[in-house]
Scaffold this active site. Sequence first.
Site, PDB file in Angstrom:
ATOM      1  N   CYS A 179      -2.322  -5.784  -3.406  1.00  0.00           N
ATOM      2  CA  CYS A 179      -2.925  -5.733  -1.992  1.00  0.00           C
ATOM      3  C   CYS A 179      -4.267  -5.505  -2.427  1.00  0.00           C
ATOM      4  O   CYS A 179      -4.719  -4.699  -3.250  1.00  0.00           O
ATOM      5  CB  CYS A 179      -2.305  -4.753  -1.066  1.00  0.00           C
ATOM      6  SG  CYS A 179      -3.112  -5.088   0.444  1.00  0.00           S
ATOM      7  N   GLY A 180      -5.111  -6.083  -1.835  1.00  0.00           N
ATOM      8  CA  GLY A 180      -6.561  -5.819  -1.867  1.00  0.00           C
ATOM      9  C   GLY A 180      -6.993  -4.162  -1.336  1.00  0.00           C
ATOM     10  O   GLY A 180      -7.992  -3.718  -1.634  1.00  0.00           O
TER      11      GLY A 180
END
Length: 184
Positions: free
Chosen positions: A62-63
């Site tokens: 995930c970012g």
Amino acid sequence: MLSRTVAISLLCLLSAPVWAADCPPLLKAQGELQQLRSKERIYLCQRFAGKPLLVVNTASHCGFVGQFAGLEALYQRYREQGLEVLGVPSNDFRQEDADAGETARVCYVNYGVTFSMTEQQPVRGEDAIPLFRELAAQSRAPRWNFFKYVVGRDGRVIASFSSMTAPDDPKLIKAIEQALASQP
């Protein structure tokens, strides 16, 4: 006169931890979870009952993965005061690796995580594990990875925060300090 075996059994029974009776529904509903890349299990009542808790659903691709560093910093800052952090990897948003070894590498090697991490779990919808169903019932379901729940010593959600809320956000810190000050 009681036999030695019966006496020892009674002594063990009477000296058993009282955490089971004092365990809030939030923790009791789940019972236990498998620890990430370990044969150990995390018994939620035993580990977290009566303690302030930050629960976060995570994903290693995930970012927001950089938040692991901030979550670890929070844990280190407040653990002496009793704060526990529970990271729950999930692929509900299609950003968690299927290989638990890769998840562990991201958490433990890349970010130096020392707080409790579980094996991958579903965290939203009908498939959500009981812990996250109860968190959602008390607050709201996670809308993305790195959704955060601050839980008081009594097992009630004090506040929840979106993925956009960084671990050092003053509102999150204030909720954690409120949890630390809460009574079981």
